[in-house]
Structure formats: C-alpha cells, structure tokens
Design an enzyme around this catalytic site. Structure first.
Site, PDB file in Angstrom:
ATOM      1  CE  LYS A  11      22.617 -39.587 -13.974  1.00 40.78           C
ATOM      2  NZ  LYS A  11      23.055 -38.258 -14.447  1.00 40.78           N
ATOM      3  CG  ASP A  65      18.800 -40.327 -14.650  1.00 40.84           C
ATOM      4  OD1 ASP A  65      18.894 -40.375 -15.895  1.00 40.84           O
ATOM      5  OD2 ASP A  65      19.154 -39.356 -13.970  1.00 40.84           O
TER       6      ASP A  65
END
Ligand code: ATP
Length: 323
Positions: A24, A162
């Site tokens: 990401k 995450d």
C-alpha cells in the site's frame, strides 16, 4: 482403527494455495496523538498498488497444526541483504496469521508457507501486513474454515494495523489506528513510480520522532480526510490528486533519513506531478499523469541512480491465484 491425530485433507480440499496481496501507499496520512497503547490515531487514504507479495501455503498432512514453517521464495525481488531482515520463526507475520487461523479451525494440520517478497522491508508499504493477509486467505482456503473476509479482517487486525487494508485492497479511508476502513470509490487506475531505499526505517522510530518534533503541542485526533482527495480519486484526476498528497510522518522520516529530501527533489525536478513519503517511509511514491509518463519518470530516476519502478493503483486486495 488407524491413529490419525491431525487432519488429512479430504479429497476435495486443496493441498496447496497461493495468494497474492498488494503493498500500500498512503495518498494522505494525518497522524494525531499517541494512544495509551502506543498506537497513534490516524486518518489515512490508503491505495493498494500493483507491487505484490505472494504466499503459497502447502499442507503438511499428519503433522500438528502448530507445525508452521516459513521460507522465502526464489522469485523474491529484494536483495539478499534486505531479505535477511525477514524473521523465519514464529514472529513472522505470515506464521502468526496462519497460527490464528489454525487455532480456530477444526481441520487444520501443519503448513509450510513460502513467501515471495517484492515489497521493500520496513519500507512504509505494509509488506509484512500483506504477507499476513495472504496467509490468512491461503490458510482459510487450505483448511476450508468457512471464515468470512470480515472475520479474517478482525483476526488480522490484531497482527498489525495495515492487515485489514491488505485484505480489502482498492482505495479506502482508514480511521482509528488505520484499521477502521471505509472503501472509497476510485474507478480509474493511477500511475505511480515507487522509489525504494536500500535501508529500512522502523515504524516505531518514525512515530517516536514525530512525537518528539511535536513535543510542545498535542494535535487533535484526526476524524476525517480531506474531501478533495476523495473527489480526485473518484474522478481519476491525477493532477487534482497531486495537489492533495500529504503525509504527517514525512518530516519525521526526513529527520531520521535526510537523504530522502534528495529523492523527493529528484522526483519533482524530473517531472513527477507530486512526490510523498509513503507511510513511515523510506519508500517515496511519485504520481505520474499516465503510464507513459510513469515509465519515462522511472527511467530518468534510474539514470540518476535511484531504485525506481512503476506501479498502478488502486488494485484488488488479497486474492487466491492458484488452488
Ligand atoms: P508498515 O508500513 O505497516 O509500517 P513496513 O513496510 O514499514 O510496515 P514491514 O516490511 O511490514 O514494515 O515489516 C517491518 C518489520 O516486521 C520487519 O523489519 C521485520 O522485522 C518484521 N516482520 C515480521 N514478519 C515479516 C514479514 N513477513 N515480512 C517482512 N517483515 C516482517
């Protein structure tokens, strides 16, 4: 009757499952005050990008569910020195994820996990979280647990902030510690250049530095993201998005790794629409106008001695690629 204490897969169950999960970048990252547990409140716009980790889970029938082993796959693209930073014991995030699924599964046996590492380690792109997400999905399929995505996400959130986003993918607003996710509309792929460093920055050190830089004031808890970012993503408008990229951790990352200033400047000088440190760094994400622009920018950065590659995003979250 033969003694078989641990599961042997039924004929219909797969014995090997490969899953890929994206790294990401944070198009926007606002960081609030630390919480009593050490995590910080954040308001983030996550984008999953086409730099993928891959985890292949292979069942070891007849072995106990806590027999979880891990290795690095031969197609990993990181340097041997970088790969040496990946723990190959019970602290590996993929192993911890597999152990969580095994712990609540009836039919689990031992498993070997092979991780193909492409996301830079301690690079601010959530590579370890992507491994955990991939392992959750792979083990769920291997042991046919029936756990939903939401249940896997809840399990994974205990491993790292995450992990839920690596499962979800796409574009999303993350609140709380980044784990309270709301998907955002972003129908058009954007073109990025990722500049990787040959060193990592430990996430806790970067947050610690930020707290130090802000010692004289306590920021408010960020409760929303700039609506202009979401509008630019919805419209697929790279130029508008470029004006909104931002990261509160960037100053702290720069204080710990001053060389990053040169990377950010190089990107802007060579024509990036915008350049920003991703998460806690040191990876720098640069936005390009289109695929051709991204390719030319990456080539120019490589000529200038940077480790640059192109990626698109948003892309899908953790997905099974072979079963
Ligand atoms: P984030 O962006 O979520 O802060 P990061 O990209 O900075 O994460 P990671 O590469 O995910 O950092 O991993 C940070 C540390 O976690 C590594 O230095 C390593 O010690 C440990 N770790 C545990 N499991 C893994 C894994 N599967 N891959 C990489 N690192 C792992």
């Amino acid at each position: 009757m033969s003694e078989q204490p641990w599961a042997v897969p039924a004929a219909s169950s797969p014995t090997r499952v490969s899953v890929r999960a994206p790294g990401k970048i944070n198009a926007s990252f606002r960081v609030g005050p630390p919480r009593p547990d050490g995590y910080h409140y954040v308001a983030s716009v996550y984008l999953a990008v086409s730099l993928y980790e891959e985890v292949t889970a292979t069942a070891k029938p007849g072995t106990p569910p806590d027999d979880i082993t891990v290795g690095i796959g031969p197609h990993s693209t990181l340097s041997a020195a970088a790969l040496a930073g990946v723990p190959l014991d019970g602290s590996n995030l993929a192993v911890r994820a597999a152990a969580l699924v095994a712990g609540i599964s009836q039919g689990a046996c031992g498993v070997h996990l092979e991780i193909t590492k492409r996301v830079p380690i301690a690079g601010g792109m959530g590579g370890g979280s992507a491994d955990a997400a991939a392992a959750l999905v792979a083990c769920e399929a291997l042991w046919n647990t029936g756990l939903s995505r939401e249940e896997l996400s809840l399990l994974g959130s205990g491993l790292g902030a995450d992990v839920p986003f690596a499962l979800l993918g796409g574009a999303a607003v993350g609140l709380g510690v980044g784990d309270r996710l709301t998907p955002a509309l972003a129908p058009d792929p954007l073109h990025w250049v990722l500049v990787q460093a040959d060193y990592g920055l430990p996430t806790p050190a970067v947050y610690g530095k930020l707290d130090e830089l802000r010692a004289d004031r306590r920021p408010a808890e960020p409760r929303h993201v700039d609506p202009h970012i979401l509008a630019a993503l919805r419209a697929g408008n790279a130029r508008d998005l470029a004006g909104t990229l931002g990261n509160d951790l960037q100053a702290a990352a720069l204080a710990l790794a001053p060389g990053l200033a040169g990377v950010l400047d190089a990107g802007r000088d060579l024509g990036a629409l915008a350049a920003v440190v991703s998460g806690s760094g040191p990876t720098v994400a640069m936005l390009a106008a289109d695929a051709g622009h991204a390719g030319a920018l990456a080539a120019a950065l490589a000529d200038a001695g940077h480790n640059a590659l192109t990626a698109t995003g948003p892309v899908h979250g953790a997905s099974i690629i072979t079963k």
